[in-house]
Design an enzyme around this catalytic site. Structure first.
Site, PDB file in Angstrom:
ATOM      1  N   GLU A   1     -17.487  57.383  37.250  1.00  9.18           N
ATOM      2  CA  GLU A   1     -17.459  55.956  36.874  1.00  9.18           C
ATOM      3  C   GLU A   1     -17.433  54.994  38.058  1.00  9.18           C
ATOM      4  O   GLU A   1     -16.615  54.074  38.112  1.00  9.18           O
ATOM      5  CB  GLU A   1     -16.257  55.705  35.945  1.00  9.18           C
TER       6      GLU A   1
ATOM      7  N   ASN B   1     -20.794  61.290  37.169  1.00  2.33           N
ATOM      8  CA  ASN B   1     -20.474  61.199  35.738  1.00  2.33           C
ATOM      9  C   ASN B   1     -20.108  59.760  35.366  1.00  2.33           C
ATOM     10  O   ASN B   1     -19.323  59.111  36.066  1.00  2.33           O
ATOM     11  CB  ASN B   1     -19.266  62.118  35.473  1.00  2.33           C
TER      12      ASN B   1
ATOM     13  N   HIS C   1     -19.422  58.530  24.926  1.00  2.00           N
ATOM     14  CA  HIS C   1     -18.371  58.077  24.008  1.00  2.00           C
ATOM     15  C   HIS C   1     -18.990  56.944  23.184  1.00  2.00           C
ATOM     16  O   HIS C   1     -19.216  55.847  23.702  1.00  2.00           O
ATOM     17  CB  HIS C   1     -17.176  57.515  24.791  1.00  2.00           C
TER      18      HIS C   1
ATOM     19  N   GLU D   1     -18.912  64.175  27.676  1.00  2.03           N
ATOM     20  CA  GLU D   1     -17.654  63.773  27.009  1.00  2.03           C
ATOM     21  C   GLU D   1     -17.929  63.222  25.623  1.00  2.03           C
ATOM     22  O   GLU D   1     -17.310  62.257  25.179  1.00  2.03           O
ATOM     23  CB  GLU D   1     -16.916  62.708  27.845  1.00  2.03           C
TER      24      GLU D   1
ATOM     25  N   ASP E   1     -18.052  61.970  22.031  1.00  3.25           N
ATOM     26  CA  ASP E   1     -17.342  61.814  20.767  1.00  3.25           C
ATOM     27  C   ASP E   1     -17.987  60.650  20.032  1.00  3.25           C
ATOM     28  O   ASP E   1     -18.583  59.759  20.643  1.00  3.25           O
ATOM     29  CB  ASP E   1     -15.818  61.673  20.891  1.00  3.25           C
TER      30      ASP E   1
HETATM   31  O1  9MR Z   1      -8.899  61.671  27.526  1.00  2.00           O
HETATM   32  C1  9MR Z   1      -8.280  61.348  28.750  1.00  2.00           C
HETATM   33  C2  9MR Z   1      -6.872  60.788  28.500  1.00  2.00           C
HETATM   34  O2  9MR Z   1      -6.055  61.799  27.941  1.00  2.00           O
HETATM   35  C3  9MR Z   1      -6.283  60.293  29.805  1.00  2.00           C
HETATM   36  O3  9MR Z   1      -5.049  59.646  29.539  1.00  2.00           O
HETATM   37  C4  9MR Z   1      -7.231  59.312  30.488  1.00  2.00           C
HETATM   38  C5  9MR Z   1      -6.722  58.884  31.850  1.00  2.00           C
HETATM   39  O4  9MR Z   1      -6.674  59.983  32.727  1.00  2.00           O
HETATM   40  O5  9MR Z   1      -8.502  59.923  30.685  1.00  2.00           O
HETATM   41  C6  9MR Z   1      -9.120  60.328  29.483  1.00  2.00           C
HETATM   42  O6  9MR Z   1     -10.368  60.910  29.783  1.00  2.00           O
HETATM   43  C7  9MR Z   1     -11.354  60.035  30.342  1.00  2.00           C
HETATM   44  C8  9MR Z   1     -12.174  60.831  31.315  1.00  2.00           C
HETATM   45  O7  9MR Z   1     -11.347  61.450  32.277  1.00  2.00           O
HETATM   46  C9  9MR Z   1     -13.219  59.968  31.994  1.00  2.00           C
HETATM   47  N1  9MR Z   1     -14.061  59.296  31.008  1.00  2.00           N
HETATM   48  C10 9MR Z   1     -13.334  58.572  29.971  1.00  2.00           C
HETATM   49  C11 9MR Z   1     -12.327  59.491  29.292  1.00  2.00           C
HETATM   50  C12 9MR Z   1     -11.628  58.775  28.145  1.00  2.00           C
HETATM   51  O8  9MR Z   1     -10.873  57.713  28.644  1.00  2.00           O
END
Ligand code: 9MR
Length: 356
Positions: free
Chosen positions: A166, A207, A243, A273, A275
């Protein structure tokens, strides 16, 4: 109407009370009947597609139903949080390997691959690292040590890393982060090179979210990756997080065009990722709309040679980041909170069986 859309429609009718089954076994070639295509991983094998999910910390250890479905249905996993900097290096020079070690060992015991997530992000940083007081040289040293230690530990065992997560804004420019502000845009080159040094065989990915279709952000990602490749930086793939809301997925023609231009750069594409959130409580209509989005994305991936992986961000609706992040939405994954496959699962399985 394409065959896949037809199938989805039939399944939708079925869900809504019809009685027509969408049994696609007859579309398989003879040689494919020897494949175990009763699971996603079996059906994906014929396409050489990595099918996986993100695993919340410790779930494969503490939840036997989770472990059973995961091992049965998928051939790759990714740690939802366990390999992020805050979890791996909570104090400077202190690495916390237990959870990550156990996840990698679980994957190996089930003959699954592992994606590593993520070496560098602007979130989930330990507080000691996330400090504006570090000098440029200190930040470079911190990153080099973090990346080489983590990638080196799992050398040969993590097939692909999300090296940078990101880093691009909606308008296509680089995001202002600790790393950009403290080091400059060249941080991107350094981190890929260090990861490659630590494991020359691992596939290295950029990513991001919201860069699946066409627009300023995906143009920014494309230009960034093209420039990195032109500079000889070892980047091998792009992760499209996916997402999405069932009511507003990226336009599929844009998604395909975007994948094609990235593949033309020689990059692999992983949907990393996915969903597909719907209003909750879920209705039949919402589940049908969701299933069609899952199936459309799968079909687009299967039609693009460069698309080699598809992972959802969680296994079941019991464990998902969606409800706490999008008020009124949820039910975004392939399995429900009781670990039962949803309509989206069935149309995905059919899609894998039907595709050439
Ligand atoms: O699903 C993840 C959540 O449990 C964590 O609290 C959060 C912060 O670390 O990250 C979420 O996963 C993210 C991923 O690492 C990067 N892309 C977005 C995802 C959803 O926020």
């Amino acid at each position: 109407m394409t065959h896949s859309r037809l199938c989805s429609t039939i399944l939708a009718a079925m869900l809504l009370g019809g009685s027509v089954a969408c049994d696609s076994a007859d579309t398989l070639d003879d040689e494919d009947t020897t494949q175990d295509d009763s699971t996603l991983r079996g059906a994906a094998a014929r396409h050489g597609l990595a099918m996986g999910v993100a695993v919340g910390t410790g779930l494969q250890r503490t939840d036997s139903r989770f472990a059973e479905v995961l091992g049965r249905e998928f051939n790759i996993l990714v740690a939802e949080n366990t390999m992020k900097p805050a979890a791996i290096q909570p104090a400077q020079g202190v690495f916390s390997w237990d959870e990550a070690d156990q996840l990698v060992a679980f994957a190996e015991s089930r003959d699954m691959k592992v994606r590593g997530h993520t070496l560098l992000w602007h979130e989930s940083l330990p507080s000691w690292m996330n400090s504006p007081t570090w000098s440029r040289e200190q930040l470079l040293a911190i990153l080099e040590n973090h990346i080489k230690t983590l990638v080196g530990r799992y050398k040969g065992r993590v097939a692909a890393w999300d090296v940078v997560n990101e880093a691009v804004e909606w308008n296509g420019t680089l995001r202002e982060t600790l790393w950009l502000n403290g080091i400059g845009p060249e941080y991107l080159e350094w981190v890929f090179r260090w990861a490659h040094e630590a494991d020359p065989d691992a596939l290295l990915f950029y990513n991001d979210y919201g860069a699946e279709g066409l627009g300023q952000k995906s143009d920014g990602v494309y230009n960034l990756l093209r420039d990195l490749l032109d500079a000889g930086v070892p980047v091998h793939g792009v992760g499209m997080q996916m997402h999405v809301a069932a009511a507003s997925p990226p336009r599929m023609s844009d998604f395909k065009t975007n994948m094609a231009r990235l593949a033309n750069l020689g990059l692999q594409i992983h949907i990393t990722e996915m969903d597909v959130r719907i209003p909750i409580p879920a209705t039949d209509a919402g589940l049908v709309q969701q299933a069609v989005v899952y199936r459309d994305v799968l079909d687009a991936c299967l039609a693009e040679d460069g698309c080699t992986g598809l992972l959802t961000w969680g296994l079941t609706d019991r464990h998902s980041w969606v409800p706490s992040s999008f008020e009124g939405y949820g039910s975004a994954l392939l399995f429900d909170a009781e670990y039962q496959p949803k309509l989206a699962y069935q149309v995905m399985l059919d899609g894998l069986r039907e595709a050439d």
